[in-house]
Design an enzyme around this catalytic site. Structure first.
Site, short mmCIF file in Angstrom:
data_model
loop_
_atom_site.label_atom_id
_atom_site.label_comp_id
_atom_site.label_asym_id
_atom_site.label_seq_id
_atom_site.Cartn_x
_atom_site.Cartn_y
_atom_site.Cartn_z
N ASP A 1 4.25 3.36 -3.86
CA ASP A 1 3.32 4.24 -4.49
C ASP A 1 3.55 3.89 -6.11
OD1 ASP A 1 1.65 6.06 -6.08
OD2 ASP A 1 3.00 7.84 -5.38
N ASP B 1 -7.86 -3.69 -5.50
CA ASP B 1 -9.11 -2.94 -5.19
C ASP B 1 -8.39 -1.33 -4.99
OD1 ASP B 1 -11.21 -2.88 -3.61
OD2 ASP B 1 -10.45 -3.51 -2.18
N ASP C 1 0.60 -1.41 -0.64
CA ASP C 1 -0.45 0.00 -0.02
C ASP C 1 1.11 1.29 0.31
OD1 ASP C 1 -3.60 0.31 0.58
OD2 ASP C 1 -2.21 2.26 1.17
N CYS D 1 -14.56 0.36 -5.34
CA CYS D 1 -16.12 0.07 -4.48
C CYS D 1 -16.86 2.28 -5.57
CB CYS D 1 -16.15 0.60 -2.84
SG CYS D 1 -14.81 1.80 -2.07
C1 LIG Z 1 -10.56 0.44 -1.83
S1 LIG Z 1 -8.62 0.84 -0.77
C2 LIG Z 1 -8.06 -0.96 -0.36
C3 LIG Z 1 -8.87 -1.08 0.40
C4 LIG Z 1 -8.43 -3.34 1.16
N1 LIG Z 1 -8.28 -4.26 -0.30
C5 LIG Z 1 -9.88 -4.13 1.74
O1 LIG Z 1 -10.26 -5.04 1.36
O2 LIG Z 1 -9.72 -3.32 2.69
C6 LIG Z 1 -7.13 1.32 -1.71
C7 LIG Z 1 -6.26 1.67 -1.00
O3 LIG Z 1 -5.36 2.15 -2.35
C8 LIG Z 1 -4.12 2.74 -1.35
N2 LIG Z 1 -3.65 3.83 -2.36
C9 LIG Z 1 -3.87 4.79 -2.65
N3 LIG Z 1 -3.44 5.85 -3.72
C10 LIG Z 1 -2.19 4.51 -4.36
C11 LIG Z 1 -0.77 4.33 -4.85
N4 LIG Z 1 -0.73 5.60 -5.40
N5 LIG Z 1 -0.60 3.33 -5.00
C12 LIG Z 1 0.03 2.35 -4.11
N6 LIG Z 1 -1.53 2.40 -2.63
C13 LIG Z 1 -2.30 3.29 -3.41
C14 LIG Z 1 -4.90 3.13 -0.12
O4 LIG Z 1 -3.87 3.76 0.77
C15 LIG Z 1 -5.86 2.53 0.24
O5 LIG Z 1 -5.63 1.77 1.34
#
Ligand SMILES: C[S@@+](CC[C@H](N)C(=O)[O-])C[C@H]1O[C@@H](n2cnc3c(N)ncnc32)[C@H](O)[C@@H]1O
Length: 391
Positions: free
Chosen positions: A272, A292, A245, A345
């Site tokens: 990132d 996700d 993440d 979502c």
């Molecule tokens: C929808 S949530 C994931 C939920 C998780 N899979 C669950 O089932 O509980 C999306 C995640 O993507 C991460 N995220 C956002 N931008 C990102 C990036 N540029 N690179 C990697 N992760 C990222 C966020 O920190 C967040 O935790």
């Protein structure tokens, strides 16, 4: 002034001070912390008034804030309230009436696009009115029972006299205020996971039959606190799991959750994924990537209804572009013949089907299945999932 008027005035002040820059729940917490005069009963009533107000979105703009607060409470409630009993007894008397009848009684225009202003952006198959009006109800709290724990969980819920329903084989629906962490061993026996999010598991069930003798390398690349990873472990069982993440803090939560869930053997890293940089981990390339992705969250606004008024339409495009970057940077780590599970979502086509079409055209992935997982008729979130394969 009666305490009911004072609740209305406090809700008006709190809403007027809200800019939309942070979740309303955080704003509310700060407001209550700064005003120690509110007891827990006051906080509960003011909170309910504010949330019911936001559930109306941009409807009823032509009436006073006070009347909109009362209308929100009337339309969003199914049982009598002391506040309505004192301030609008004629509405309280008919509180159990069907929504259509309540709207007739108000004689004001509340329609799908006044509640949810982006109906023209919806993914295929979503009933705009059904979805928009579902925001008037608070979604339920859902548990996913972990394998082999069903008897334990149901026994504990009954013993604690918690009211619950079982809408799916291993799914429990509870009222939102239930203090479930006091009743069951969260993460060990069951996880808090929205019903539609649990239904994404059907895509993983489909994949189970494709695993032959070898142990799959699976990467949950936007793992947050690991909801999808725990589900993947429960369904696919014997996998080499890697999680990542962009936020270090959320991976700390994941670590604690995994410990409670008994998941010990996994790799994790912070990255990132919108940045194009070389990436190799012990287990890459992967047989399955679960993405996700960060999204508008528009399928979950029943839980954060302030978004109905504050979400800027320009953000749809911003999220869609970020999602494309994350997908193209991660697909490079997929084995040929590997699977890519794309999840949002969101209810917006630009984040869902349009991005999948882009993955087919630009990344040459083959689409096996895509679905809008509709939760609005069952007090759950609405999600989107697509399973693709690399040729
Ligand atoms: C929808 S949530 C994931 C939920 C998780 N899979 C669950 O089932 O509980 C999306 C995640 O993507 C991460 N995220 C956002 N931008 C990102 C990036 N540029 N690179 C990697 N992760 C990222 C966020 O920190 C967040 O935790």
């Amino acid at each position: 002034m009666s305490r009911y008027y004072s609740y209305i005035n406090s809700a008006k002040e709190i809403i007027a001070a809200y800019s939309g820059l942070e979740p309303f729940a955080s704003h509310l917490k700060k407001q209550f912390a700064a005003n120690k005069k509110f007891g827990s009963k006051d906080r509960k009533q003011i909170t309910q008034l504010c949330y019911c107000y936001f559930r109306l979105g941009r409807s009823l703009q032509d009436i006073s804030l006070e009347n909109k607060l009362l209308a929100g409470l009337f339309l969003s409630s199914r049982s009598s309230s002391d506040l309505l009993l004192h301030l609008k007894p004629e509405w309280n008397d008919v509180i159990e009436m069907r929504l259509e009848k309540k709207l007739e009684l108000l004689n004001s225009t509340v329609n799908a696009s006044s509640i949810f202003p982006f109906t023209n952006e919806l993914s295929d198959g979503i009933d705009a009115a059904g979805f928009a009006f579902s925001h008037l109800q608070q979604p339920d709290l859902f548990l996913r029972i972990r394998p082999g724990r069903k008897d334990t969980v149901l026994h504990q819920l009954k013993a604690a006299d918690v009211s619950f329903q079982v809408p799916g084989d291993n799914t429990v629906a509870l009222l939102n205020a239930t203090k479930i962490e006091e009743v069951i061993m969260l993460n060990k026996d069951a996880v808090v996971q929205d019903y539609s999010s649990q239904r994404v598991g059907e895509f993983l069930e489909d994949l189970k039959s494709k695993i032959e003798n070898q142990k799959w390398n699976v990467w949950d690349c936007c793992a947050a606190s690991g909801g999808k990873s725990i589900m993947a472990k429960d369904i696919l069982v014997d996998i080499n799991l890697t999680v990542s993440d962009v936020r270090e803090s959320i991976l700390i939560n994941l670590k604690k959750r995994f410990q409670e869930a008994g998941i010990k053997d996994y790799k994790s890293f912070i990255r990132d994924l919108s940045l194009h940089s070389p990436l190799t981990t012990n287990h890459s390339p992967f047989d399955l990537i679960i993405a996700d992705v960060p999204c508008s969250g528009s399928g979950t606004w029943g839980r954060t209804p302030e978004q109905l008024s504050f979400f800027p339409s320009s953000s749809i495009e911003t999220y869609s572009a970020l999602q494309k970057k994350i997908v193209s940077n991660t697909v490079a780590q997929l084995k040929s013949n590997g699977y890519y599970l794309y999840i949002t979502c969101s209810v917006f086509k630009k984040e869902n089907e349009d991005n999948v079409a882009w993955m087919q055209e630009e990344l040459r992935l083959q689409l096996l299945k895509q679905e809008v997982i509709k939760g609005y008729a069952v007090k759950a979130d609405t999600m989107f999932a697509a399973l693709l394969k690399k040729g």
